[in-house]
Scaffold this active site. Structure first.
Site, PDB file in Angstrom:
ATOM      1  N   TYR A 127       0.984  -1.194   0.124  1.00 53.76           N
ATOM      2  CA  TYR A 127       0.057   0.060  -0.011  1.00 53.76           C
ATOM      3  C   TYR A 127       0.948   1.214   0.183  1.00 53.76           C
ATOM      4  CZ  TYR A 127      -4.188   2.571   1.908  1.00 53.76           C
ATOM      5  OH  TYR A 127      -5.308   3.415   2.039  1.00 53.76           O
ATOM      6  N   HIS A 132      -1.980   7.627  -3.053  1.00 55.83           N
ATOM      7  CA  HIS A 132      -3.197   6.673  -2.975  1.00 55.83           C
ATOM      8  C   HIS A 132      -3.688   6.609  -1.396  1.00 55.83           C
ATOM      9  CE1 HIS A 132      -5.623   3.371  -3.700  1.00 55.83           C
ATOM     10  NE2 HIS A 132      -5.193   2.825  -2.634  1.00 55.83           N
ATOM     11  N   GLU A 200      -1.423  -1.300 -10.491  1.00 54.45           N
ATOM     12  CA  GLU A 200      -0.095  -1.782  -9.794  1.00 54.45           C
ATOM     13  C   GLU A 200       0.619  -2.423 -10.466  1.00 54.45           C
ATOM     14  OE1 GLU A 200      -0.970  -3.551  -5.990  1.00 54.45           O
ATOM     15  OE2 GLU A 200      -3.094  -2.992  -6.033  1.00 54.45           O
ATOM     16  N   ASP A 232      -5.381  -5.215  -9.351  1.00 49.19           N
ATOM     17  CA  ASP A 232      -5.916  -5.867  -8.088  1.00 49.19           C
ATOM     18  C   ASP A 232      -7.272  -5.517  -8.144  1.00 49.19           C
ATOM     19  OD1 ASP A 232      -6.607  -6.752  -5.601  1.00 49.19           O
ATOM     20  OD2 ASP A 232      -5.582  -5.087  -4.540  1.00 49.19           O
ATOM     21  N   GLN A 239     -15.655  -4.839  -0.121  1.00 46.34           N
ATOM     22  CA  GLN A 239     -14.720  -4.617   0.622  1.00 46.34           C
ATOM     23  C   GLN A 239     -14.739  -3.589   1.869  1.00 46.34           C
ATOM     24  OE1 GLN A 239     -11.840  -2.376  -1.760  1.00 46.34           O
ATOM     25  NE2 GLN A 239     -10.315  -2.120   0.046  1.00 46.34           N
ATOM     26  N   TYR A 243     -13.820  -4.886   5.707  1.00 50.64           N
ATOM     27  CA  TYR A 243     -12.415  -4.750   5.908  1.00 50.64           C
ATOM     28  C   TYR A 243     -12.148  -4.335   7.364  1.00 50.64           C
ATOM     29  CZ  TYR A 243     -12.347   0.472   6.280  1.00 50.64           C
ATOM     30  OH  TYR A 243     -12.431   1.692   6.578  1.00 50.64           O
ATOM     31  N   LYS A 252     -11.402  -8.635  -2.469  1.00 51.42           N
ATOM     32  CA  LYS A 252     -10.133  -8.750  -3.419  1.00 51.42           C
ATOM     33  C   LYS A 252      -9.660  -9.977  -4.057  1.00 51.42           C
ATOM     34  CE  LYS A 252      -8.382  -4.537  -2.095  1.00 51.42           C
ATOM     35  NZ  LYS A 252      -7.873  -3.489  -3.058  1.00 51.42           N
TER      36      LYS A 252
HETATM   37 CA    CA Z   1      -4.177  -3.218  -3.942  1.00 49.42          CA
END
Ligand code: CA
Length: 385
Positions: A127, A132, A200, A232, A239, A243, A252
């Protein structure tokens, strides 16, 4: 980089120049999966090249290219795998190369099907883009304190699911699951209505380690074979409900897509750049030497059924706050071992500008902004080095 001239005819805008030469696994109608190197619009069948003696004196095991995956080849180590790539490169530049008389070693990419290049043992997703992480923090937590307190001290990551990683082009199933609709008091079971991509890149481990033997930032490069593009896929509604407290799960793990060609770190070396200044200072085990970021232009295009492509993001791998040697040092500092074929993804790669956001979540700001006003339809400059 030094000018190299091949006797093959290659389109100047091909992604597979004489400087690239990535490894992959392909099959044809006539023959099952085997290892190849991409050049222009062709694939060099490495099993044929080996039989024709192109790699003589390199002590290549006779069946190492006739495999479903590249793991055994990668396990031979960089001193060997680098020489294989360089041998192909020099042969393609040598007008007198006996390789020129081996048409059987060349397969048109249009006649090949690409497969997963490696058997992925474990997959980890980081991450590591500050832009982001800041965007997500602003959207879902506190705009004034978007980053959590650990973010600038630790390359945050989680263990993902390797079984559902597929090569680009393999259709994926829209996931179903529990979601909590806005203003509802009970979750409902439904098909995801907020399916997203995450732009990614991922690197592939090229050398096994033992439990209890951390990889230092200095040694990390020796353990990284190469890189792929990584999408991804993320079901934002699933999510969002699941999460807390343990992070991503069913939102995911239903699918991730990768590019089928692994570009080696040696091919990427000319694109090294300095990373961002890290402040506060990182712990000693995360201190690194040299240029560990890479200037790799990235785009996301969406092609609706029956319509043409629209580019929705122009980002760059150089924006990453945490680099790969730091990620690998952190991943193993507790004694966790890694194995050849393990895949470690960067996390969504966003830049500062809205045009460089790496997910629809950010581009649409969690669905609050129409995307149409942010679309970029003009062709982008692409760094094809
Ligand atoms: Ca990701």
């Amino acid at each position: 980089m030094p000018e190299l001239k091949t006797w093959l005819s290659i389109s100047p805008d091909s992604d597979f120049s004489i400087h690239n030469l990535p490894f992959g696994i392909f099959s044809t109608k006539e023959k099952g999966p085997r290892a190849g190197i991409a050049i222009g619009d062709q694939i060099i069948d490495l099993s044929v090249a080996l039989k024709q003696g192109v790699f003589k004196n390199l002590n290549i095991p006779p069946t190492v290219f006739d495999q479903l995956y590249l793991n055994d080849f990668i396990r031979l180590g960089k001193p060997v795998t680098n020489l294989v790539r360089l041998k192909i490169q020099s042969s393609l530049c040598d007008e007198n190369s006996p390789f020129k008389g081996f048409p059987a070693a060349f397969v048109p990419q249009s006649e090949a099907q690409m497969h997963l290049p490696v058997q992925i043992g474990d997959y980890t997703d980081f991450y590591s883009s500050i832009e982001h992480a800041t965007n997500i923090g602003k959207m879902f937590r506190d705009p004034a304190n978007a980053l959590l307190p650990n973010w600038k001290h630790i390359p945050v990551g989680y263990h993902g699911r390797a079984s559902s990683i597929v090569p680009s082009g393999v259709p994926i199933h829209r996931p179903k699951g529990q979601v909590m609709p806005k203003d509802a008091t009970q979750p409902v079971f439904q098909t995801s209505s907020r399916l997203d991509f995450e732009l990614e890149m991922a690197f592939i481990i090229g050398k096994d380690t033992e439990m209890g033997s951390p990889i230092s930032t200095t040694d990390a490069e020796d353990h990284i074979f190469g890189m792929v593009l990584f999408n991804d896929w993320s079901a934002r509604d699933i999510q969002k409900w699941e999460y807390v407290p343990l992070g991503p799960f069913l939102g995911k793990n239903f699918a991730s897509s990768i590019s089928p060609w692994i570009v080696t770190m040696e091919a990427l070396a000319p694109f090294r750049v300095q990373g961002p200044v890290q402040e506060p200072k990182v712990q000693p085990y995360l201190v690194y030497e040299g240029q560990q970021n890479y200037d790799i232009a990235l785009e996301v295009g969406i092609v609706p059924e029956g319509a043409s492509e629209t580019i929705v993001s122009h980002s760059n791998f150089k924006y990453m706050y945490w680099n790969m040697v730091q990620q690998l040092a952190h991943h193993t500092v507790n004694g966790c071992n890694v194995r050849v074929g393990d895949m470690l993804a960067s996390g969504t790669i966003s830049g500062k500008d809205k045009s460089a956001y790496g997910s629809m979540l950010e581009i649409s700001w969690a669905g609050s902004q129409p995307v149409s006003c942010l679309l970029y339809t003009s062709p982008s400059p692409r760094d094809r080095g």
